[in-house]
Design a protein around this motif. Structure first.
Motif, short mmCIF file in Angstrom:
data_model
loop_
_atom_site.label_atom_id
_atom_site.label_comp_id
_atom_site.label_asym_id
_atom_site.label_seq_id
_atom_site.Cartn_x
_atom_site.Cartn_y
_atom_site.Cartn_z
N ILE A 1 -9.22 2.00 7.98
CA ILE A 1 -7.97 1.38 7.55
C ILE A 1 -7.16 0.97 8.77
O ILE A 1 -7.34 1.50 9.87
CB ILE A 1 -7.14 2.35 6.68
N LEU B 1 1.41 5.11 1.48
CA LEU B 1 1.13 5.84 2.71
C LEU B 1 1.51 7.31 2.53
O LEU B 1 2.61 7.61 2.07
CB LEU B 1 1.92 5.24 3.88
N ASP C 1 -3.09 5.85 4.91
CA ASP C 1 -3.34 5.00 3.74
C ASP C 1 -4.03 5.82 2.65
O ASP C 1 -5.08 6.42 2.89
CB ASP C 1 -4.22 3.82 4.17
N ARG D 1 0.83 -1.20 0.00
CA ARG D 1 0.00 0.00 0.00
C ARG D 1 0.87 1.26 0.00
O ARG D 1 2.06 1.21 0.30
CB ARG D 1 -0.97 0.04 1.19
N SER E 1 -0.46 2.05 10.27
CA SER E 1 0.86 1.49 10.01
C SER E 1 1.51 1.14 11.35
O SER E 1 0.97 1.41 12.42
CB SER E 1 1.74 2.48 9.23
N ASN F 1 1.87 8.36 7.44
CA ASN F 1 1.41 7.05 7.00
C ASN F 1 -0.10 6.90 6.99
O ASN F 1 -0.66 5.96 7.54
CB ASN F 1 2.06 5.95 7.85
#
Length: 281
Positions: free
Chosen positions: A173, A138, A252, A136, A176, A250
Motif C-alpha cells: 500500500i 486508516l 491502510d 480510504r 499516508s 495510518n
C-alpha cells in the motif's frame, strides 16, 4: 473578518490558537512549541500556502498545508485545521478554503488531501460539503511492543542510504502523507532507519522517530513474510527505546495482514481510525 496566508504569523500565536482549537477535539491534545515546530518541519508544511482567519487582527482559525508534486499530480495536504470555539458556526473553514484555493491553483495544485477521525461526524460532513470524498480508512496503533526474538538469521543494521526503488518493491500500500517518501526524503536527522538482512540481502526495513516514538514506515519483502523479519525490526526498536510505548499511524485497513501482525504479533492496540479524504481542484 480577514483571510490571509500565515507567512507572517508568529509561531507563538499559531501555537496558542492551535492548542485552543483542539482543546475540546474528539481526541484532545496539546502541543509544545518544540513539537509544533518539528511538525511543520517534518511534514514540510508551508506557511505561504497555509491560511488564517483573523478577527480584529487576531488569529481565530487556520489551515496549515504542504504541497508535493508526484506522478503528474500536485497534491496539497492539510496538516491541521482549527477554529477557536468562540468563532465556530461562521463557516470559517469554507471561507478559508475559498481564499486559499485560487492561490493553490496558481501553483498548479490538482487536488486536496486530508485526514479526519472516523468518529468526527461533524467534520466529515463539513468536508463532504466542501467536495471531499473518502478514499480510504486508516488504522492507528499504539502500545508496548511484545518481546519476541524473531528469526535469528535476520540481522538488523542502520541504513545510511535509501534505495527507494527497492524499498518501494516491499510495499502493498502507499503510505499516508506523514510516512510518504516526500516527507522522509531527505530523512530527518533524528529519525532512525533500520534494515533487516538475511546474509547480504535486504528483506525488510523500518523508519522510526525516537523523539515521538513513532514508526513511519515498515515493510517486508513479499518473499520473506511470516519468517520473523518484522518481529526482528520491532525487537530492535524495543531494545533502543527502553520498552516505551510506540505509535504506528495510518495503516491502510485494506492491508489486513499488516493490521493482524501489529495487533496479534506485536501487541499494539488499534485505538483510533481515520478517513483519508480527497478533493480534485
Amino acid at each position: 473578518m480577514e483571510f490571509k496566508t500565515l507567512a507572517h504569523t508568529h509561531i507563538d500565536e499559531l501555537l496558542s490558537v492551535f492548542n485552543y482549537s483542539f482543546s475540546d477535539y474528539v481526541v484532545p491534545f496539546h502541543l509544545t512549541k518544540e513539537v509544533l515546530i518539528a511538525k511543520i518541519e517534518e511534514q514540510k508544511l508551508d506557511m505561504n500556502i497555509s491560511v488564517g482567519a483573523f478577527e480584529e487582527g487576531k488569529l481565530v482559525g487556520f489551515i496549515i498545508q504542504s504541497q508535493k508534486n508526484e506522478n503528474a499530480e500536485s497534491i496539497v495536504y492539510n496538516g491541521g485545521t482549527g477554529v477557536i470555539p468562540e468563532s465556530r458556526g461562521k463557516g470559517l473553514v469554507r471561507k478559508m478554503y475559498d481564499f486559499i484555493i485560487p492561490v493553490l491553483k496558481e501553483r498548479n495544485a490538482t487536488s486536496l488531501l486530508l485526514e479526519v477521525i472516523e468518529g468526527n461526524h461533524t467534520a466529515i460532513r463539513a468536508y463532504e460539503n466542501l467536495g471531499f470524498t473518502i478514499v480510504r480508512r486508516l488504522l492507528c496503533f499504539k502500545g508496548n511492543i511484545n518481546h519476541r526474538e524473531g528469526n535469528t538469521e535476520v540481522t538488523i543494521r542502520e541504513l545510511k542510504n535509501f534505495p527507494w526503488n527497492i524499498l518501494r518493491s516491499f510495499w502493498d500500500i502507499e503510505p499516508s502523507w506523514q510516512g510518504s517518501v516526500y516527507v522522509l526524503e531527505p530523512m530527518p536527522a533524528d529519525y532512525v532507519a533500520l534494515g533487516a538482512y538475511i546474509g547480504d540481502q535486504m528483506v525488510g526495513y523500518m523508519v522510526y522517530g525516537p523523539t515521538v516514538r513513532k514508526i513511519y514506515q515498515i515493510a517486508v519483502d513479499k518473499n520473506y513474510r511470516n519468517r520473523g523479519v518484522g518481529t526482528r525490526l520491532f525487537n530492535a526498536v524495543l531494545q533502543r527505546n527502553g520498552g516505551e510505548a510506540v505509535i504506528v499511524n495510518n495503516v491502510d485497513d485494506s492491508s489486513e495482514e499488516t493490521g493482524k501482525f501489529l495487533s496479534e504479533r506485536i501487541g499494539l492496540n488499534n485505538w483510533l481510525s481515520q478517513f483519508e479524504m480527497k478533493r480534485t481542484l
